[in-house]
Scaffold this active site. Structure first.
Site, short mmCIF file in Angstrom:
data_model
loop_
_atom_site.label_atom_id
_atom_site.label_comp_id
_atom_site.label_asym_id
_atom_site.label_seq_id
_atom_site.Cartn_x
_atom_site.Cartn_y
_atom_site.Cartn_z
N GLU A 123 12.96 -28.71 -55.34
CA GLU A 123 12.13 -28.54 -54.14
C GLU A 123 11.48 -29.87 -53.77
O GLU A 123 10.78 -30.48 -54.58
CB GLU A 123 11.05 -27.48 -54.38
CG GLU A 123 9.97 -27.39 -53.33
CD GLU A 123 10.50 -27.21 -51.91
OE1 GLU A 123 10.07 -27.97 -51.02
OE2 GLU A 123 11.35 -26.33 -51.71
N GLY A 138 7.08 -30.49 -53.22
CA GLY A 138 6.12 -30.69 -54.29
C GLY A 138 5.33 -29.45 -54.62
O GLY A 138 4.67 -29.37 -55.65
N GLY A 170 7.31 -22.28 -52.46
CA GLY A 170 6.98 -21.30 -51.42
C GLY A 170 7.56 -21.62 -50.06
O GLY A 170 7.56 -20.78 -49.17
N CYS A 177 7.24 -20.77 -45.40
CA CYS A 177 6.51 -19.50 -45.33
C CYS A 177 5.15 -19.58 -45.99
O CYS A 177 4.13 -19.28 -45.39
CB CYS A 177 7.34 -18.39 -45.98
SG CYS A 177 6.48 -16.81 -46.11
N ALA A 193 7.61 -17.93 -26.27
CA ALA A 193 6.93 -16.64 -26.43
C ALA A 193 7.58 -15.79 -27.51
O ALA A 193 7.85 -14.61 -27.32
CB ALA A 193 6.92 -15.89 -25.10
N GLY A 194 7.83 -16.41 -28.66
CA GLY A 194 8.36 -15.69 -29.80
C GLY A 194 7.26 -15.31 -30.77
O GLY A 194 6.07 -15.40 -30.46
N GLY A 253 11.36 -21.96 -31.38
CA GLY A 253 12.34 -21.52 -32.37
C GLY A 253 12.47 -22.51 -33.51
O GLY A 253 11.76 -23.51 -33.60
N ALA A 298 11.49 -14.55 -43.83
CA ALA A 298 11.31 -14.80 -45.26
C ALA A 298 11.85 -13.67 -46.11
O ALA A 298 12.51 -13.90 -47.13
CB ALA A 298 9.82 -15.01 -45.56
N HIS A 321 -3.65 13.70 -43.61
CA HIS A 321 -4.45 13.74 -42.38
C HIS A 321 -5.90 13.40 -42.71
O HIS A 321 -6.44 13.89 -43.70
CB HIS A 321 -4.38 15.14 -41.77
CG HIS A 321 -5.27 15.30 -40.56
ND1 HIS A 321 -4.94 14.83 -39.32
CD2 HIS A 321 -6.50 15.89 -40.44
CE1 HIS A 321 -5.90 15.12 -38.46
NE2 HIS A 321 -6.87 15.76 -39.13
#
Length: 523
Positions: A66, A69, A72, A75, A215-216, A306, A355, A479
């Site tokens: 990775e 450093g 995760g 995300c 507008a995502g 995007g 993710a 309920h």
């Protein structure tokens, strides 16, 4: 090797248990007698770290590389988790300022401590990244911090973050490098005046005006955060609708809700120029179809158009890995590329850039490597927009069902008729269920509600097991709960709503139509 199309991305395998045992035993023996890894994962995001842990749990010697450093990926570090922290904090502030009085709670004043808000966000991120490192240690996953690139199909050269270099060898190498912010021509991100989602999560002051390009999911969520804290938010979108993957009926209600909260939309609009020479930013806008240009002035611009697969600099060309026109890696139903021993999962391959989808990819990929059965069905991956209200969906939209030519039924239930929603004075939204007419098999579920992201998983399970709307309707729901709206929508789908609810539905449908017409006239 011929690559499978996205439509065929349903991973199934049939492998006998005896064959699996023999294969796994041989891998364990190999791992104990060699420095070579059974599995090497490039990327420590949701897909990568889950794949690495699963591989180790299956007895495979595993190394994860990775470059950031911290584990995760986008995300956890600059995406899902910090944005949800700010969404929650900003929602609490907005509720205290605007809604507490309705519940008999009086406050003399409410102020934003932005530094404190950011500190809480950073603490959550730090705790979770450390938690993943703990899982790596517990599951004996070797963790290399650095930037990895292929030198051969079985070797990865890693420039480590401490300035060194090492070569990691593996029989099976999984590419899980995720995605990056998609850039726009002529719009240079400096993370000050023009920011990506990363910069939008770390602003040091609340902008008076914020323009969101796109507008995502991400744009609407971050726009909501800063809108609640006091920014005047305008969303500029090239397409004719917000969140194009959303069911059209739900999308229209969702947009109206955001507009009531103060968010403005300029749809069918493109950005053709940016001027940052002054104190703020001047955007030159033009209709998507062409026409007269206008100037929109703002303090900060969030580019949220995007994401794009992160495949550059990995040495894919050197080993001959095939990609498509937008650099997504092509894989078959077992997540293998055209190069033997090289796999890819998550955002770097076709499919939803989510993710949780990447996590499922990671598990299935490793199960295939270990000779077991892997399975991911992209048609049944839920999606959630974490605004207020939230919007969640799984399966097909009504537009998609119509396009397939399938005869179907629709059942709806408004939260304004839900007891719990009325009790907490938060009754905006609905549940919409689509089911095949002949079999009653559920085809899609769409929810707009305060906690739609939690409610949707009842529907996800139903779709996974090919359940009918009657199956959901016959499950006893406690309920009063918000989940009763799912049951009621299911009952309406197969035409058996509670008798006392029929009048409620009719009354509120008429009321809703009246309010819509009045609002449109008033505007």
């Amino acid at each position: 090797m011929a690559m499978a199309s996205l439509a065929r991305r349903k991973a199934y395998a049939v492998v006998s248990s005896s064959r699996s045992s023999v294969f796994l035993t041989s891998l364990r023996g190999f791992a104990s007698g060699s420095d070579e890894n059974d599995v090497v994962v490039i990327g420590g995001g949701p897909g990568g770290y889950v794949a690495a842990i699963k591989a180790s749990q299956l007895g495979l010697k595993t190394t994860c590389i990775e470059k950031r450093g911290t584990l995760g990926g986008t995300c956890l570090n600059v995406g899902c988790i910090p944005s949800k922290a700010l969404l929650h904090s900003s929602h609490m502030y907005h509720e205290a300022k605007h809604s507490f009085a309705n519940h008999g709670i009086k406050l003399s004043s409410v102020e934003v401590d932005l530094a404190g808000m950011m500190a809480q966000k950073d603490k959550a991120v730090s705790n979770l990244t450390k938690g993943i490192e703990g899982l790596f240690k517990k599951n004996k996953v070797n963790y290399v911090k650095g930037y990895g690139k292929f030198v051969s199909p079985s070797e990865v050269s890693v420039d480590t973050i401490d300035g060194g270099n090492t070569v990691v060898k593996g029989k099976h190498i999984i590419i899980a490098t995720g995605s990056d912010v998609k850039s726009l021509p002529g719009v240079t991100i400096d993370e000050k005046k023009i920011v990506s989602s990363t910069g939008a999560l770390a602003l040091t002051e609340i902008p008076k005006k914020l323009v969101v390009i796109g507008a995502g999911y991400i744009g609407l969520e971050m726009g909501s955060v800063w809108g609640r804290l006091g920014s005047e938010v305008t969303v500029v979108e090239f397409a004719s609708d917000i969140v194009p993957t959303m069911d059209a009926e739900v999308r229209k209600q969702f947009q109206r809700s955001l507009e009531k909260q103060g968010m403005k939309f300029q749809l069918k609009t493109k950005v053709v120029g940016v001027d940052t020479s002054g104190d703020g930013v001047k955007l030159t806008l033009e209709p998507a179809a062409g026409g007269d240009q206008t100037i929109l002035e703002t303090d900060v611009v969030l580019v949220s158009a995007g994401r794009t697969p992160f495949t550059a600099g990995l040495g894919l060309d050197k080993i001959g890995v095939e990609t498509d026109k937008i650099r997504r890696i092509l894989v078959n139903e077992r997540f293998t590329t055209n190069v033997s021993g090289v796999y890819a999962i998550g955002d770097v391959i076709p499919g939803p850039m989510l993710a949780h989808k990447a996590e499922e990819d990671g598990v299935a990929c490793v199960e295939f490597i270990a000779g077991k059965v892997g399975h991911v069905d992209y048609d049944k991956v839920p999606g959630v927009v974490y605004t207020t209200p939230e919007v969640a969906y799984v399966g097909k939209t009504e537009e998609q069902v119509k396009a397939l030519g399938v005869e179907y039924r629709v059942g709806k239930f408004p939260f304004m008729a839900n007891s719990r929603a009325k009790a907490i004075d938060n009754a905006e939204g609905l549940v919409k269920i689509l089911a095949e007419k002949e079999t009653d098999k559920i085809l899609g579920v769409h929810i707009m509600a305060p906690n739609a992201g939690e409610l949707i998983h009842e529907a996800a399970i139903a779709l996974q097991y090919d359940a009918s709307s009657e199956d959901i309707a016959r499950v006893c729901h406690a309920h009063p709960t918000m989940s009763e709206a799912v049951k009621e929508a299911a009952m309406a789908t197969y035409d058996k709503p509670h008798s006392h609810m029929k009048s409620w539905l009719l009354l509120h449908s008429l009321l809703f139509i009246f309010v819509q017409q009045f609002t449109m006239t008033w505007r």
